[in-house]
Design a protein around this motif. Structure first.
Motif, PDB file in Angstrom:
ATOM      1  N   GLN A  20       0.842  -1.197   0.000  1.00  7.48           N
ATOM      2  CA  GLN A  20       0.000   0.000   0.000  1.00  7.48           C
ATOM      3  C   GLN A  20       0.880   1.251   0.000  1.00  7.48           C
ATOM      4  OE1 GLN A  20      -3.394  -0.072  -0.140  1.00  7.48           O
ATOM      5  NE2 GLN A  20      -3.166  -2.288  -0.312  1.00  7.48           N
ATOM      6  N   PRO A  21       0.618   2.207  -0.899  1.00  7.41           N
ATOM      7  CA  PRO A  21       1.396   3.445  -0.876  1.00  7.41           C
ATOM      8  C   PRO A  21       1.016   4.294   0.337  1.00  7.41           C
ATOM      9  CG  PRO A  21      -0.321   3.579  -2.535  1.00  7.41           C
ATOM     10  CD  PRO A  21      -0.367   2.179  -1.970  1.00  7.41           C
ATOM     11  N   ALA A  22       1.988   5.014   0.869  1.00 10.29           N
ATOM     12  CA  ALA A  22       1.727   5.893   2.013  1.00 10.29           C
ATOM     13  C   ALA A  22       1.344   7.278   1.497  1.00 10.29           C
ATOM     14  CB  ALA A  22       2.966   5.993   2.890  1.00 10.29           C
ATOM     15  N   PRO A  23       0.359   7.915   2.123  1.00 11.24           N
ATOM     16  CA  PRO A  23       0.000   9.274   1.708  1.00 11.24           C
ATOM     17  C   PRO A  23       1.111  10.255   2.110  1.00 11.24           C
ATOM     18  CG  PRO A  23      -1.231   8.639   3.657  1.00 11.24           C
ATOM     19  CD  PRO A  23      -0.451   7.429   3.225  1.00 11.24           C
ATOM     20  N   ASP A  24       1.202  11.366   1.358  1.00  9.78           N
ATOM     21  CA  ASP A  24       2.176  12.401   1.705  1.00  9.78           C
ATOM     22  C   ASP A  24       1.865  12.952   3.090  1.00  9.78           C
ATOM     23  OD1 ASP A  24       3.160  11.979  -0.823  1.00  9.78           O
ATOM     24  OD2 ASP A  24       2.659  13.969  -1.586  1.00  9.78           O
ATOM     25  N   VAL A  25       2.903  13.451   3.749  1.00  6.81           N
ATOM     26  CA  VAL A  25       2.776  13.994   5.103  1.00  6.81           C
ATOM     27  C   VAL A  25       3.201  15.458   5.069  1.00  6.81           C
ATOM     28  CG1 VAL A  25       3.657  13.848   7.454  1.00  6.81           C
ATOM     29  CG2 VAL A  25       3.240  11.763   6.160  1.00  6.81           C
ATOM     30  N   THR A  26       2.427  16.323   5.724  1.00  2.74           N
ATOM     31  CA  THR A  26       2.798  17.721   5.877  1.00  2.74           C
ATOM     32  C   THR A  26       2.910  18.017   7.364  1.00  2.74           C
ATOM     33  OG1 THR A  26       1.638  18.320   3.853  1.00  2.74           O
ATOM     34  CG2 THR A  26       2.158  20.102   5.362  1.00  2.74           C
ATOM     35  N   LEU A  27       4.066  18.570   7.738  1.00  3.02           N
ATOM     36  CA  LEU A  27       4.354  18.891   9.139  1.00  3.02           C
ATOM     37  C   LEU A  27       4.690  20.361   9.283  1.00  3.02           C
ATOM     38  CD1 LEU A  27       6.950  16.095  10.038  1.00  3.02           C
ATOM     39  CD2 LEU A  27       4.534  16.077  10.595  1.00  3.02           C
ATOM     40  N   GLY A  28       4.503  20.880  10.483  1.00  7.02           N
ATOM     41  CA  GLY A  28       4.989  22.206  10.809  1.00  7.02           C
ATOM     42  C   GLY A  28       6.429  22.109  11.295  1.00  7.02           C
ATOM     43  N   LEU A  29       7.082  23.253  11.391  1.00  8.52           N
ATOM     44  CA  LEU A  29       8.439  23.279  11.953  1.00  8.52           C
ATOM     45  C   LEU A  29       8.420  22.732  13.367  1.00  8.52           C
ATOM     46  CD1 LEU A  29       9.744  26.743  10.744  1.00  8.52           C
ATOM     47  CD2 LEU A  29      10.560  24.501  10.043  1.00  8.52           C
ATOM     48  N   VAL A  30       9.509  22.209  13.811  1.00  4.13           N
ATOM     49  CA  VAL A  30       9.725  21.591  15.115  1.00  4.13           C
ATOM     50  C   VAL A  30       8.691  20.518  15.441  1.00  4.13           C
ATOM     51  CG1 VAL A  30      11.060  23.514  16.054  1.00  4.13           C
ATOM     52  CG2 VAL A  30       8.624  23.417  16.507  1.00  4.13           C
ATOM     53  N   SER A  31       8.197  19.858  14.413  1.00  2.00           N
ATOM     54  CA  SER A  31       7.325  18.705  14.580  1.00  2.00           C
ATOM     55  C   SER A  31       8.092  17.477  14.114  1.00  2.00           C
ATOM     56  CB  SER A  31       6.048  18.875  13.758  1.00  2.00           C
ATOM     57  OG  SER A  31       5.274  19.931  14.266  1.00  2.00           O
ATOM     58  N   ALA A  32       7.514  16.310  14.341  1.00  2.00           N
ATOM     59  CA  ALA A  32       8.200  15.071  13.979  1.00  2.00           C
ATOM     60  C   ALA A  32       7.254  14.141  13.240  1.00  2.00           C
ATOM     61  CB  ALA A  32       8.736  14.372  15.231  1.00  2.00           C
ATOM     62  N   VAL A  33       7.855  13.227  12.499  1.00  2.00           N
ATOM     63  CA  VAL A  33       7.112  12.153  11.865  1.00  2.00           C
ATOM     64  C   VAL A  33       7.727  10.844  12.343  1.00  2.00           C
ATOM     65  CG1 VAL A  33       8.514  12.193   9.737  1.00  2.00           C
ATOM     66  CG2 VAL A  33       6.239  11.180   9.696  1.00  2.00           C
ATOM     67  N   LYS A  34       6.872   9.944  12.808  1.00  2.00           N
ATOM     68  CA  LYS A  34       7.308   8.618  13.246  1.00  2.00           C
ATOM     69  C   LYS A  34       6.866   7.631  12.175  1.00  2.00           C
ATOM     70  CE  LYS A  34       6.885   5.203  16.921  1.00  2.00           C
ATOM     71  NZ  LYS A  34       6.319   4.905  18.238  1.00  2.00           N
TER      72      LYS A  34
END
Length: 137
Positions: A43-57
């Motif tokens: 399954q493809p993963a959807p794009d992720v949009t983050l703000g500054l000083v945020s993280a993605v796990k």
């Protein structure tokens, strides 16, 4: 009379200072928010949009215990996303591997992961996962 310091001792002291000055003392990162991306096989993963000083796990499926396979990070724009720690395998049913990235500045990073035999970086990957992460102000 002045005693001279042996050349070997002076060289060792200089190298010790150079290594100490060159060491990167990374500060602990404390993201404002963390978004979790869970990959499912095929399954493809959807794009992720983050703000500054945020993280993605990122949560990757497997590898199965005893398979001899490991996940490797193949691409990351480390000017935009900083890896917060090593890839960690979490045993359980099913086994998963996780890693987190910290948003440093606005931009885009394509995170690519390959599941390969440990120690054989030229092998054909058993699995591939990819997600595009955009950091906005």
């Amino acid at each position: 009379m002045k005693k001279s310091v042996p050349l070997l001792l002076r060289t060792a002291a200089f190298l010790a200072l150079a290594f100490a000055a060159g060491c990167d003392t990374q500060e602990a990162r404390h993201p404002k928010a963390t978004q979790v991306v869970v990959f499912s096989p095929g399954q493809p993963a959807p794009d992720v949009t983050l703000g500054l000083v945020s993280a993605v796990k990122v949560v990757l499926p497997g590898p199965d215990a005893g398979s001899g396979l490991i996940w490797e990070i193949i691409s990351n724009n480390n000017k935009v996303l900083e890896q917060m720690g090593p890839l960690k395998t979490i045993p359980g049913t099913p086994t998963t591997t996780t890693v987190s990235f910290y948003g440093l500045k606005p931009g885009k990073s394509v995170l690519r992961f390959f599941l390969v035999p440990a120690g054989d970086q030229n092998a054909v990957p058993s699995a591939k996962c990819e997600v595009t992460v955009r950091i906005r102000e």
